[in-house]
Enzyme design. Structure first.
Site, PDB file in Angstrom:
ATOM      1  NE  ARG A  93     -20.868 -36.115  32.609  1.00  0.00           N
ATOM      2  CZ  ARG A  93     -21.967 -36.886  32.590  1.00  0.00           C
ATOM      3  NH1 ARG A  93     -22.555 -37.179  31.447  1.00  0.00           N
ATOM      4  NH2 ARG A  93     -22.463 -37.361  33.713  1.00  0.00           N
ATOM      5  CE1 TYR A 141     -27.995 -43.477  35.721  1.00  0.00           C
ATOM      6  CE2 TYR A 141     -28.107 -41.097  35.410  1.00  0.00           C
ATOM      7  CZ  TYR A 141     -27.383 -42.277  35.406  1.00  0.00           C
ATOM      8  OH  TYR A 141     -26.050 -42.255  35.073  1.00  0.00           O
ATOM      9  CD  GLU A 177     -32.299 -51.114  38.041  1.00  0.00           C
ATOM     10  OE1 GLU A 177     -33.482 -51.297  37.674  1.00  0.00           O
ATOM     11  OE2 GLU A 177     -31.452 -50.549  37.342  1.00  0.00           O
ATOM     12  CG  HIS A 220     -26.267 -46.722  38.481  1.00  0.00           C
ATOM     13  ND1 HIS A 220     -25.408 -47.586  37.840  1.00  0.00           N
ATOM     14  CD2 HIS A 220     -27.304 -46.530  37.621  1.00  0.00           C
ATOM     15  CE1 HIS A 220     -25.897 -47.909  36.658  1.00  0.00           C
ATOM     16  NE2 HIS A 220     -27.042 -47.276  36.494  1.00  0.00           N
ATOM     17  CG  ASP A 254     -34.934 -48.152  34.792  1.00  0.00           C
ATOM     18  OD1 ASP A 254     -34.622 -47.840  35.952  1.00  0.00           O
ATOM     19  OD2 ASP A 254     -34.348 -49.031  34.147  1.00  0.00           O
TER      20      ASP A 254
END
Length: 228
Positions: free
Chosen positions: A139, A125, A197, A130, A123
């Protein structure tokens, strides 16, 4: 412009120029077979192969794994041959009524199944938006995207056993959650995250530690699917 002897609706996603591969269960069958879509029909590729019309030996199983492992020269040859057989100018398949009746199925009469045995997947990122949204949850939104994200591709292993075909029921995962007041409790997740995705099926295999350069990537990307 290519045309098929099989009627294809004007707004179809599957004209003769775009023949997707999949695996399906014909009505009353116990074993799935490889197929391709043309208009609103599904064409049995295993049956075509058994009749000697494809000149291949990659569709004998119940998945597309052997076909994917065969590599781009075979992929290209099969696609060209399918377009030839489905062309309105080719009589081989067009004029064989009994063969057409045995190998063509209405899409609504078949059941689609997973097209491959999936042993593992990675997978990535890779969406900046996103990654920014997720970073904002953990954060300060002003520091949502860490500087190294722009330079370091982020990939991690997913759970291959969780991959199911479209339309399958999805069980709500269970875990711990903490109410505003009180102690953590165990139970079904109260919220679910839906993501759109793009997935890649790849082949042929590479040796452990062997890198694939960007200019050779097309030789290993078999096809694309939408994944949630």
């Amino acid at each position: 412009m290519m045309r098929s002897f099989i009627p294809v609706p004007e707004n179809s996603d599957f004209p003769i120029e775009n023949l997707p591969y999949g695996v399906f269960l014909p009505p009353g069958a116990s074993k799935p077979r490889a197929g391709t879509a043309i208009g609103t029909q599904v064409l049995d590729l295993k049956g075509l192969e058994e009749c000697g019309l494809l000149g291949t030996s990659v569709f004998g199983g119940t998945t597309l794994n052997a076909f994917m492992a065969a590599g781009r020269p075979v992929w290209s040859t099969v696609r060209s041959r399918l377009q030839e057989l489905l062309s309105e100018e080719n009589a081989e398949f067009r004029d064989n009524g009994s063969l057409r009746r045995s190998l063509l199925f209405d899409q609504h009469t078949v059941q689609m199944v997973l097209p491959a045995d999936i042993g593992d997947y990675t997978d990535f990122y890779s969406s900046k938006e996103h990654a920014t949204n997720v970073g904002s949850l953990f954060r300060d939104p002003e520091n949502a995207l860490l500087p190294n994200w722009l330079h370091l591709p982020v990939g991690y292993h997913g759970r291959a056993s969780s991959i199911v075909v479209s339309g399958a029921d999805v069980k709500r995962p269970k875990g711990q959650s903490k109410p505003v007041d009180g102690v953590p409790g165990f139970g079904p997740s109260r919220l679910l995250d839906f993501e759109l995705e793009v997935g890649f099926f790849t082949g042929p295999a590479t040796a452990m530690g062997e890198a694939v350069s960007i200019d050779k990537a097309a030789d290993h990307i078999f096809g694309f699917v939408l994944v949630n």
